[in-house]
Structures are given as structure tokens and as C-alpha cells.
Design a protein around this motif. Sequence first.
Motif, PDB file in Angstrom:
ATOM      1  N   LEU A  66       0.834  -1.209   0.000  1.00 42.90           N
ATOM      2  CA  LEU A  66       0.000   0.000   0.000  1.00 42.90           C
ATOM      3  C   LEU A  66       0.862   1.251   0.000  1.00 42.90           C
ATOM      4  CD1 LEU A  66      -2.503   1.775   0.359  1.00 42.90           C
ATOM      5  CD2 LEU A  66      -2.529   1.118   2.787  1.00 42.90           C
ATOM      6  N   GLU A  69       2.246   1.791  -3.488  1.00 40.58           N
ATOM      7  CA  GLU A  69       1.212   2.202  -4.436  1.00 40.58           C
ATOM      8  C   GLU A  69       0.758   3.638  -4.170  1.00 40.58           C
ATOM      9  OE1 GLU A  69      -0.305   0.415  -7.058  1.00 40.58           O
ATOM     10  OE2 GLU A  69       1.456  -0.855  -6.767  1.00 40.58           O
ATOM     11  N   TRP A  70       0.690   4.001  -2.913  1.00 34.95           N
ATOM     12  CA  TRP A  70       0.273   5.342  -2.508  1.00 34.95           C
ATOM     13  C   TRP A  70       1.256   6.374  -3.059  1.00 34.95           C
ATOM     14  CZ3 TRP A  70      -1.650   5.799   3.237  1.00 34.95           C
ATOM     15  CH2 TRP A  70      -2.408   6.971   3.403  1.00 34.95           C
ATOM     16  N   TRP A  73       0.992   6.706  -6.841  1.00 38.11           N
ATOM     17  CA  TRP A  73      -0.206   7.469  -7.226  1.00 38.11           C
ATOM     18  C   TRP A  73       0.021   8.968  -7.056  1.00 38.11           C
ATOM     19  CZ3 TRP A  73      -3.986   9.625  -3.494  1.00 38.11           C
ATOM     20  CH2 TRP A  73      -5.014  10.312  -4.148  1.00 38.11           C
ATOM     21  N   ARG A 101      -6.349   3.020 -10.236  1.00 37.37           N
ATOM     22  CA  ARG A 101      -5.433   2.166  -9.471  1.00 37.37           C
ATOM     23  C   ARG A 101      -6.248   1.241  -8.564  1.00 37.37           C
ATOM     24  NH1 ARG A 101      -0.037   3.413  -9.253  1.00 37.37           N
ATOM     25  NH2 ARG A 101       0.587   5.112 -10.652  1.00 37.37           N
ATOM     26  N   LEU A 104      -4.540  -0.024  -5.313  1.00 35.74           N
ATOM     27  CA  LEU A 104      -4.463   1.005  -4.273  1.00 35.74           C
ATOM     28  C   LEU A 104      -5.816   1.175  -3.590  1.00 35.74           C
ATOM     29  CD1 LEU A 104      -3.061   3.286  -2.746  1.00 35.74           C
ATOM     30  CD2 LEU A 104      -3.525   4.795  -4.690  1.00 35.74           C
TER      31      LEU A 104
END
Length: 213
Positions: A66, A69-70, A73, A101, A104
Amino acid sequence: MEFKRARRPEQVEQRRRTILDTACAMLRERPVADISLRELSDRVGLAKSNVLRYFDSREAIFLEVLDQEWGAWLDEVEEAPAPVGEVEAVATVVATSLLRRRLLCELISGMAGVLERNISVDFARVFKRRAHEHTARLADLVRARVPVLDEAAALHFARAVLVMTAGLWPHANPTEAVAQVMRELGGSTAAELVREGLTEGLVNQLVGLVARA
């Protein structure tokens, strides 16, 4: 695969990277709830006890994904075109880029209720610090494009992004039974409802904050 303990820092980091990459690949195949630590360990080629040498728990692994991915993004949001002062456009950029996403969104939806329930204090301290930094970064990106907002208002919006995503995303992938009933009832699909709900919700949130400012 024969397990050989990673001893040098670069070996430890490589082993952690392999575990995270494998977890990420599995998460793109099926939901978090369907992936056990045993399955993940087998895919990596290690025993569960050896995987736990590198991460606190199954949940800690997914929270690390996470975090990655955060950050990716937010890099996308930073590069996305959105005219300064165009409030609806800014909110729409945030919503549409986030909805692209899927991984995410799913991890955000499980963060507080599932993933944060089985981690140590030490890992929680690290992860929540990173989460705070990501939230603050989104707030800064929004403020740069909506200068009328003060820091508190921008942070409120950034937190609302997480709350709305967590609340709406579970509805995006209904069971076949629920999807069939929704088709019978007519109207938008589940995915369309989530997309419309998040976009409209974030636009209204940001417009409201600007009006109060």
C-alpha cells in the motif's frame, strides 16, 4: 527452492523486495482476503517462518505494498494537468487517477478495518508516519492548485479522499448474485456507481471547503 538466510544488508533488502513484488503480483490476481501467508510463502519459495523474518505479519506485507502504491499514485497526481483555481477539475483529477489504481483502492478499503489489526507497535509507528506524509503531500498538491485553501482545509480534503475511497470501493466488485440483481433493477453498474460517487463526493467536498474559505 533451498532457503539461504540473507545476512548482508543488500541480501536482506533483496529478499524483502522479492516478497513485496510477489505479494503485489498476487494482489493483482485476487483480493487481499483470498491470499494467505502460506500461499504467499509458497510463491516466494520460503517457509512462513522465514517470510516472518522480514515482515511482522501478512498484513504488514500488504501495508508495505500500500505504501508503495500510494507514493506512485501521488507521483501521478503531481504530474497530472489541472488548471490552478479550477476546483472541480482538481477534484476530478484526484478521483479519476485514484480509480485507475484498483490495487491502491482495495488496499485503502482494507487498511483500517483489516490490515492494521495485526501489526506491531514498531511497524505501526513506521507505517502511520508514512501514511501521514502521503496525506500531507496530497494536501500540498491540492493547495498548489487551489491556493485559497489553508493547510487545515487541504488536509481535511486529503483525509476525506481516504475515507470516501474506503467506504465506496467495497461496492465496486459485488458478488455475481448482487450484480445480477442490480442488472434486474436497471440503472448504473456497481463500478459506475462507485466512480460517480467518488468523483461527485470529492468535487462537492472541495467546492464546499473553498466556499467556507
